[in-house]
Design an enzyme around this catalytic site. Structure first.
Site, mmCIF file in Angstrom:
data_model
loop_
_atom_site.group_PDB
_atom_site.id
_atom_site.type_symbol
_atom_site.label_atom_id
_atom_site.label_comp_id
_atom_site.label_asym_id
_atom_site.label_seq_id
_atom_site.Cartn_x
_atom_site.Cartn_y
_atom_site.Cartn_z
ATOM 1 N N ASP A 1 1.066 -1.155 -0.032
ATOM 2 C CA ASP A 1 -0.083 0.032 -0.127
ATOM 3 C C ASP A 1 1.059 1.338 0.125
ATOM 4 O OD1 ASP A 1 -2.492 1.504 0.321
ATOM 5 O OD2 ASP A 1 -1.656 1.867 2.369
ATOM 6 N N SER A 2 0.403 2.263 -0.320
ATOM 7 C CA SER A 2 0.926 3.579 -0.099
ATOM 8 C C SER A 2 1.407 3.869 1.311
ATOM 9 C CB SER A 2 0.363 4.940 -0.581
ATOM 10 O OG SER A 2 -1.075 4.932 0.225
ATOM 11 N N TYR B 1 -0.532 8.685 -2.157
ATOM 12 C CA TYR B 1 -0.599 8.496 -3.554
ATOM 13 C C TYR B 1 -2.004 9.120 -4.420
ATOM 14 C CZ TYR B 1 2.737 4.284 -3.577
ATOM 15 O OH TYR B 1 3.863 3.828 -3.740
ATOM 16 N N GLY B 2 -2.902 9.066 -3.714
ATOM 17 C CA GLY B 2 -4.114 9.724 -4.257
ATOM 18 C C GLY B 2 -4.327 10.836 -5.096
ATOM 19 N N CYS C 1 -4.276 -1.459 -2.234
ATOM 20 C CA CYS C 1 -4.336 -0.113 -2.294
ATOM 21 C C CYS C 1 -5.313 0.229 -3.592
ATOM 22 C CB CYS C 1 -3.001 0.663 -2.446
ATOM 23 S SG CYS C 1 -2.910 2.433 -2.835
ATOM 24 N N ASN C 2 -6.419 0.827 -3.256
ATOM 25 C CA ASN C 2 -7.189 1.080 -4.615
ATOM 26 C C ASN C 2 -6.649 2.045 -5.794
ATOM 27 O OD1 ASN C 2 -10.334 0.381 -3.574
ATOM 28 N ND2 ASN C 2 -9.004 0.865 -1.978
ATOM 29 N N GLU D 1 -2.489 8.797 8.041
ATOM 30 C CA GLU D 1 -1.007 8.485 8.071
ATOM 31 C C GLU D 1 -0.296 9.152 9.413
ATOM 32 O OE1 GLU D 1 1.585 6.657 5.955
ATOM 33 O OE2 GLU D 1 -0.382 5.800 5.378
ATOM 34 N N CYS E 1 -10.770 3.007 -0.397
ATOM 35 C CA CYS E 1 -9.537 3.315 -0.105
ATOM 36 C C CYS E 1 -9.314 2.472 1.307
ATOM 37 C CB CYS E 1 -9.118 4.725 0.370
ATOM 38 S SG CYS E 1 -7.475 5.107 0.983
ATOM 39 N N THR E 2 -8.097 1.765 1.370
ATOM 40 C CA THR E 2 -7.842 1.120 2.527
ATOM 41 C C THR E 2 -7.475 1.593 3.577
ATOM 42 O OG1 THR E 2 -5.362 0.568 1.558
ATOM 43 C CG2 THR E 2 -7.214 -1.209 0.927
ATOM 44 N N HIS E 3 -7.116 2.866 3.532
ATOM 45 C CA HIS E 3 -6.850 3.573 4.923
ATOM 46 C C HIS E 3 -8.345 3.692 5.547
ATOM 47 C CE1 HIS E 3 -3.022 4.334 3.255
ATOM 48 N NE2 HIS E 3 -2.662 5.219 4.446
HETATM 49 N N1 DGL Z 1 -4.731 2.895 0.694
HETATM 50 C C1 DGL Z 1 -4.740 3.740 -0.561
HETATM 51 C C2 DGL Z 1 -6.004 3.188 -1.277
HETATM 52 O O1 DGL Z 1 -6.681 2.412 -1.091
HETATM 53 C C3 DGL Z 1 -4.431 5.227 -0.269
HETATM 54 C C4 DGL Z 1 -3.867 5.838 -1.239
HETATM 55 C C5 DGL Z 1 -3.048 7.197 -0.854
HETATM 56 O O2 DGL Z 1 -2.099 7.093 -0.720
HETATM 57 O O3 DGL Z 1 -3.822 8.268 -1.330
HETATM 58 O O4 DGL Z 1 -6.188 4.180 -2.324
#
Ligand code: DGL
Length: 274
Positions: free
Chosen positions: A11-12, A43-44, A74-75, A150, A182-184
């Site tokens: 993931d990011s 990343y988004g 990570c989506n 984060e 989003c996995t966060h």
């Molecule tokens: N957990 C990432 C996702 O599922 C977050 C991406 C990010 O860092 O913005 O999209």
């Protein structure tokens, strides 16, 4: 025969830990190597080709450690690069978008689903394609969420105000089910449920993704047996102490909270967020 190679999850940042945790719950004999690109999260907001470049590096780092299967937890990575990652490495690759969409379609009672995610994910239209004509889908990008998580913030007033604003159009549309795209975001489930009320079902893709991982392991004869306890490894491109502190909070009392190794791996210099 037991395949003792680990499963790679990336993931990011710390969001993919929600998926890692679900995999460990469902598949307690499997060993994981988790990689968070914390130095370059979020990343988004980045352009897709930059996310793709980072994602290929992260996948490469895990493949170099001999993983038997890759979980793109990570989506934003999935919508930018899952095709390239799959084509490049001869191992199964499991994503999070389809599992989340599937679970939401099963959960909705009124056929009106919401999805929240980062800008990259929402702009990609991946959930629209995954849900198709099975339900009416309303999407909202929530750009501020990942940076709060984060930082370890899952409950502040500022975050609640942001959540209220992001969710308002979805509430007006009458969604009865919300995909956490989003996995966060499962780490914000308490706050999101409070804003939406108890009747809205929150769908995290983590558990469904773990089921897909199990199916892929069975299909390809890759399961590990339980004769020895698994050894999990956590890697970050950021500060290992910071990662450990966050991971211990987010993994709670889970067995994964016994983090055995956190190593820093290098990432190329941080690019500007577009
Ligand atoms: N957990 C990432 C996702 O599922 C977050 C991406 C990010 O860092 O913005 O999209």
């Amino acid at each position: 025969m037991s395949d003792d190679r680990p499963i790679g999850v990336f993931d990011s940042g710390v969001g993919g830990l929600t998926v890692a945790r679900a995999i460990c719950d469902l598949l307690p004999n499997e060993a994981l190597v988790y990689l968070g690109d914390n130095a370059r999260a979020p990343y988004g907001p980045r352009p897709l080709d930059e996310i793709r470049r980072f994602a290929l590096e992260m996948a490469e780092a895990l493949v170099a450690r001999g993983v038997k299967l890759l979980v793109v937890a990570c989506n934003a990575v999935e919508v930018s690069a899952i095709g390239d990652i799959t084509a490049r490495h001869g191992i199964p690759v499991v994503g999070v978008v389809d599992p989340g969409a599937r679970a939401a379609i099963r959960a909705t009672r009124n056929g009106v689903i919401g999805v929240i995610g980062t800008q990259a994910t929402i702009a990609s239209g991946a959930y629209q394609r995954a849900v198709g004509s099975a339900a009416e889908l309303h999407a909202a990008a929530c750009p501020a969420f990942v940076e709060h998580v984060e930082r370890g913030d899952t409950t502040s007033q500022e975050l609640r105000r942001a959540a209220r604003a992001y969710l308002a159009p979805l509430r007006r549309a009458g969604v009865d089910t919300l995909i956490l795209g989003c996995t966060h975001y499962p780490l914000l489930a308490g706050l999101l449920q409070l804003e939406l009320g108890p009747d809205v079902v929150l769908v995290s893709s983590a558990e469904e993704t773990a089921k897909d991982v199990y199916a892929a392991l069975l299909r390809d004869g890759l399961c590990r047996d339980g004769s020895e306890p698994p050894h999990h490894v956590f890697l970050t491109t950021g500060d290992p102490d910071r990662f450990r502190a966050l991971a211990e909070v987010f993994l709670g009392g889970h067995e994964l909270a016994r983090i055995e190794v956190v190593e820093a791996v290098s990432a190329s210099p941080v690019g500007g967020v577009a």
